[in-house]
Design an enzyme around this catalytic site. Sequence first.
Site, PDB file in Angstrom:
ATOM      1  N   TYR A 233      -4.630   9.703  -1.233  1.00 51.07           N
ATOM      2  CA  TYR A 233      -3.242   9.898  -0.789  1.00 51.07           C
ATOM      3  C   TYR A 233      -2.205  10.122  -1.891  1.00 51.07           C
ATOM      4  O   TYR A 233      -1.544  11.161  -1.919  1.00 51.07           O
ATOM      5  CB  TYR A 233      -2.813   8.683   0.038  1.00 51.07           C
ATOM      6  CG  TYR A 233      -3.598   8.497   1.300  1.00 51.07           C
ATOM      7  CD1 TYR A 233      -3.278   9.197   2.465  1.00 51.07           C
ATOM      8  CD2 TYR A 233      -4.680   7.619   1.353  1.00 51.07           C
ATOM      9  CE1 TYR A 233      -4.004   9.025   3.630  1.00 51.07           C
ATOM     10  CE2 TYR A 233      -5.409   7.441   2.514  1.00 51.07           C
ATOM     11  CZ  TYR A 233      -5.071   8.144   3.658  1.00 51.07           C
ATOM     12  OH  TYR A 233      -5.798   7.974   4.806  1.00 51.07           O
TER      13      TYR A 233
ATOM     14  N   ASN B 105      -0.819   1.688   9.899  1.00 47.42           N
ATOM     15  CA  ASN B 105      -0.361   3.076   9.919  1.00 47.42           C
ATOM     16  C   ASN B 105       1.021   3.205  10.543  1.00 47.42           C
ATOM     17  O   ASN B 105       1.881   3.925  10.022  1.00 47.42           O
ATOM     18  CB  ASN B 105      -1.353   3.947  10.680  1.00 47.42           C
ATOM     19  CG  ASN B 105      -2.750   3.922  10.121  1.00 47.42           C
ATOM     20  OD1 ASN B 105      -3.730   3.876  10.853  1.00 47.42           O
ATOM     21  ND2 ASN B 105      -2.890   3.931   8.790  1.00 47.42           N
TER      22      ASN B 105
ATOM     23  N   ARG C 154      -5.710  12.140  11.830  1.00 48.80           N
ATOM     24  CA  ARG C 154      -6.929  12.801  12.315  1.00 48.80           C
ATOM     25  C   ARG C 154      -7.936  11.798  12.857  1.00 48.80           C
ATOM     26  O   ARG C 154      -8.719  12.102  13.759  1.00 48.80           O
ATOM     27  CB  ARG C 154      -7.586  13.611  11.192  1.00 48.80           C
ATOM     28  CG  ARG C 154      -8.137  12.750  10.079  1.00 48.80           C
ATOM     29  CD  ARG C 154      -9.116  13.441   9.156  1.00 48.80           C
ATOM     30  NE  ARG C 154      -9.593  12.492   8.157  1.00 48.80           N
ATOM     31  CZ  ARG C 154     -10.677  11.742   8.293  1.00 48.80           C
ATOM     32  NH1 ARG C 154     -11.404  11.812   9.388  1.00 48.80           N
ATOM     33  NH2 ARG C 154     -11.026  10.889   7.347  1.00 48.80           N
TER      34      ARG C 154
ATOM     35  N   GLU D  92       0.835  -1.202   0.000  1.00 49.78           N
ATOM     36  CA  GLU D  92       0.000   0.000   0.000  1.00 49.78           C
ATOM     37  C   GLU D  92       0.872   1.255   0.000  1.00 49.78           C
ATOM     38  O   GLU D  92       0.602   2.205  -0.752  1.00 49.78           O
ATOM     39  CB  GLU D  92      -0.922   0.003   1.216  1.00 49.78           C
ATOM     40  CG  GLU D  92      -1.842   1.211   1.262  1.00 49.78           C
ATOM     41  CD  GLU D  92      -2.604   1.342   2.564  1.00 49.78           C
ATOM     42  OE1 GLU D  92      -3.788   1.717   2.524  1.00 49.78           O
ATOM     43  OE2 GLU D  92      -2.005   1.079   3.633  1.00 49.78           O
TER      44      GLU D  92
ATOM     45  N   ASP E 290      -8.647   4.078  13.528  1.00 47.86           N
ATOM     46  CA  ASP E 290      -9.277   2.830  13.944  1.00 47.86           C
ATOM     47  C   ASP E 290      -8.184   2.020  14.649  1.00 47.86           C
ATOM     48  O   ASP E 290      -7.371   1.354  14.016  1.00 47.86           O
ATOM     49  CB  ASP E 290      -9.804   2.114  12.700  1.00 47.86           C
ATOM     50  CG  ASP E 290     -10.302   0.708  12.977  1.00 47.86           C
ATOM     51  OD1 ASP E 290     -10.240   0.255  14.137  1.00 47.86           O
ATOM     52  OD2 ASP E 290     -10.750   0.044  12.020  1.00 47.86           O
TER      53      ASP E 290
ATOM     54  N   ARG F 214      12.141  23.269   9.764  1.00 47.79           N
ATOM     55  CA  ARG F 214      10.919  22.814  10.430  1.00 47.79           C
ATOM     56  C   ARG F 214       9.794  22.620   9.418  1.00 47.79           C
ATOM     57  O   ARG F 214       8.625  22.511   9.802  1.00 47.79           O
ATOM     58  CB  ARG F 214      10.507  23.831  11.508  1.00 47.79           C
ATOM     59  CG  ARG F 214      11.518  23.934  12.647  1.00 47.79           C
ATOM     60  CD  ARG F 214      11.015  24.854  13.753  1.00 47.79           C
ATOM     61  NE  ARG F 214      10.972  26.247  13.320  1.00 47.79           N
ATOM     62  CZ  ARG F 214      11.986  27.108  13.439  1.00 47.79           C
ATOM     63  NH1 ARG F 214      13.140  26.707  13.972  1.00 47.79           N
ATOM     64  NH2 ARG F 214      11.858  28.361  13.032  1.00 47.79           N
ATOM     65  N   ARG F 215      10.152  22.554   8.150  1.00 47.14           N
ATOM     66  CA  ARG F 215       9.168  22.397   7.083  1.00 47.14           C
ATOM     67  C   ARG F 215       9.335  21.082   6.333  1.00 47.14           C
ATOM     68  O   ARG F 215       8.909  20.950   5.181  1.00 47.14           O
ATOM     69  CB  ARG F 215       9.270  23.570   6.098  1.00 47.14           C
ATOM     70  CG  ARG F 215       9.095  24.928   6.774  1.00 47.14           C
ATOM     71  CD  ARG F 215       9.294  26.078   5.802  1.00 47.14           C
ATOM     72  NE  ARG F 215       9.219  27.363   6.495  1.00 47.14           N
ATOM     73  CZ  ARG F 215       9.357  28.537   5.902  1.00 47.14           C
ATOM     74  NH1 ARG F 215       9.588  28.591   4.592  1.00 47.14           N
ATOM     75  NH2 ARG F 215       9.277  29.658   6.604  1.00 47.14           N
TER      76      ARG F 215
ATOM     77  N   CYS G 144      -6.939   9.758   6.479  1.00 45.46           N
ATOM     78  CA  CYS G 144      -6.905   9.562   7.936  1.00 45.46           C
ATOM     79  C   CYS G 144      -5.493   9.858   8.447  1.00 45.46           C
ATOM     80  O   CYS G 144      -5.308  10.681   9.330  1.00 45.46           O
ATOM     81  CB  CYS G 144      -7.328   8.145   8.296  1.00 45.46           C
ATOM     82  SG  CYS G 144      -9.033   7.761   7.845  1.00 45.46           S
TER      83      CYS G 144
ATOM     84  N   TRP H  54      -8.641  -1.622  -0.004  1.00 46.34           N
ATOM     85  CA  TRP H  54      -9.332  -0.451  -0.540  1.00 46.34           C
ATOM     86  C   TRP H  54     -10.556  -0.815  -1.377  1.00 46.34           C
ATOM     87  O   TRP H  54     -11.248   0.068  -1.891  1.00 46.34           O
ATOM     88  CB  TRP H  54      -8.373   0.383  -1.401  1.00 46.34           C
ATOM     89  CG  TRP H  54      -7.514   1.300  -0.588  1.00 46.34           C
ATOM     90  CD1 TRP H  54      -6.238   1.070  -0.147  1.00 46.34           C
ATOM     91  CD2 TRP H  54      -7.871   2.598  -0.101  1.00 46.34           C
ATOM     92  NE1 TRP H  54      -5.775   2.134   0.575  1.00 46.34           N
ATOM     93  CE2 TRP H  54      -6.755   3.094   0.625  1.00 46.34           C
ATOM     94  CE3 TRP H  54      -9.011   3.384  -0.208  1.00 46.34           C
ATOM     95  CZ2 TRP H  54      -6.757   4.344   1.233  1.00 46.34           C
ATOM     96  CZ3 TRP H  54      -9.019   4.638   0.397  1.00 46.34           C
ATOM     97  CH2 TRP H  54      -7.903   5.100   1.107  1.00 46.34           C
TER      98      TRP H  54
ATOM     99  N   HIS I 294     -10.241   5.689  18.096  1.00 47.34           N
ATOM    100  CA  HIS I 294     -11.464   4.991  18.451  1.00 47.34           C
ATOM    101  C   HIS I 294     -11.373   3.489  18.241  1.00 47.34           C
ATOM    102  O   HIS I 294     -10.513   2.991  17.499  1.00 47.34           O
ATOM    103  CB  HIS I 294     -12.645   5.545  17.632  1.00 47.34           C
ATOM    104  CG  HIS I 294     -12.368   5.607  16.159  1.00 47.34           C
ATOM    105  ND1 HIS I 294     -11.844   6.734  15.543  1.00 47.34           N
ATOM    106  CD2 HIS I 294     -12.514   4.684  15.181  1.00 47.34           C
ATOM    107  CE1 HIS I 294     -11.695   6.510  14.257  1.00 47.34           C
ATOM    108  NE2 HIS I 294     -12.094   5.263  14.008  1.00 47.34           N
ATOM    109  N   LEU I 295     -12.282   2.808  18.904  1.00 51.52           N
ATOM    110  CA  LEU I 295     -12.498   1.375  18.722  1.00 51.52           C
ATOM    111  C   LEU I 295     -13.954   1.178  18.334  1.00 51.52           C
ATOM    112  O   LEU I 295     -14.850   1.749  18.961  1.00 51.52           O
ATOM    113  CB  LEU I 295     -12.200   0.610  20.014  1.00 51.52           C
ATOM    114  CG  LEU I 295     -10.736   0.593  20.450  1.00 51.52           C
ATOM    115  CD1 LEU I 295     -10.619   0.173  21.910  1.00 51.52           C
ATOM    116  CD2 LEU I 295      -9.919  -0.360  19.561  1.00 51.52           C
TER     117      LEU I 295
END
Length: 311
Positions: free
Chosen positions: A131, A224, A213, A67, A216, A173-174, A193, A89, A254-255
């Site tokens: 993405y 991730n 943001r 991926e 899961d 810092r960019r 996400c 996907w 979250h779950l």
Amino acid sequence: MRDTTPHYEQQYLDLMRHIWRHGDERIDRTGVGTRSILGATMRFSLADDAVPLLTTKRVYWKVAAREMLWFLSGDTNIRELVRQGVHIWTDWPLDAYRRATGETIDRDAFEARIIEDEAFARQWGDLGPVYGAQWVNWPRYEAAGDGLYRRAAQGHNQIADLVAAIRATPGSRRLLFTGWNVAEVANMALPPCHMTYQFQVSNGKLNGLLFQRSCDLGLGFAFNIFGLSMITRMLAQQCDLEPGEVVWQGGDVHLYLNHAALVEEQMERIPSGAPRLRINRRPSDIFSYAIEDFEVINYAPQAHISAPVAV
């Protein structure tokens, strides 16, 4: 002397336990329902080829790696993923096809048509500007005369510019890229996400941070955190740096309520082991890696725990 340092995965299990017991129960976009908190941070070392693969259940890391390579290619159609046996996907275009046509086609039949029929894949397999489109082809606009602007044929390649910036201005810092393009979010099958990645060079090492943001924690997080570790290692290799650590930050973490069996079983398991991720070749650039370049060793996870994906 016995090592009393907590296993790197313990912070994940602690976060899972906290959310399951104390999270705000709410109805979400999918209608399934979640227990959720706002704001969480975890840190993982990449020293000595370490990789934070979960050990309390099997993570199919090659799926996550394929991926990530697909993202970097700029592709937004599931056809190439499906050809490689990656199904993560498919549910979004399949759902759109069923709603549009009323056909009760199953996933296997839908994917077979995606592979076999190029025109069908173009019409039903594209996810919109998700993405990869934003990472390597963020829209640019050029003056077209009479005060008008038109979209340029080639967009902004954030990844190529990031590699150049790490090499040229390591103190910046960019050093970041993002997938959250406000103008195009509405056209995406799923808004990003894992939306913003930032990097820092410190004492010859490259550290990577991901702001997510929406996470899961039961299913998505394992991919991730592997993806963050993988691209940090790739960037470090391309920029002649050592990998340092990765920092994961979650917004809405979250779950899903229908993941109760997964959560309860996983929280009872004890993490162990120290897997390693090796990159066995240095390609000429960040876009030329292949799945064969990556190897995970010393990974002996406990059994896979299945759970449904909320679409």
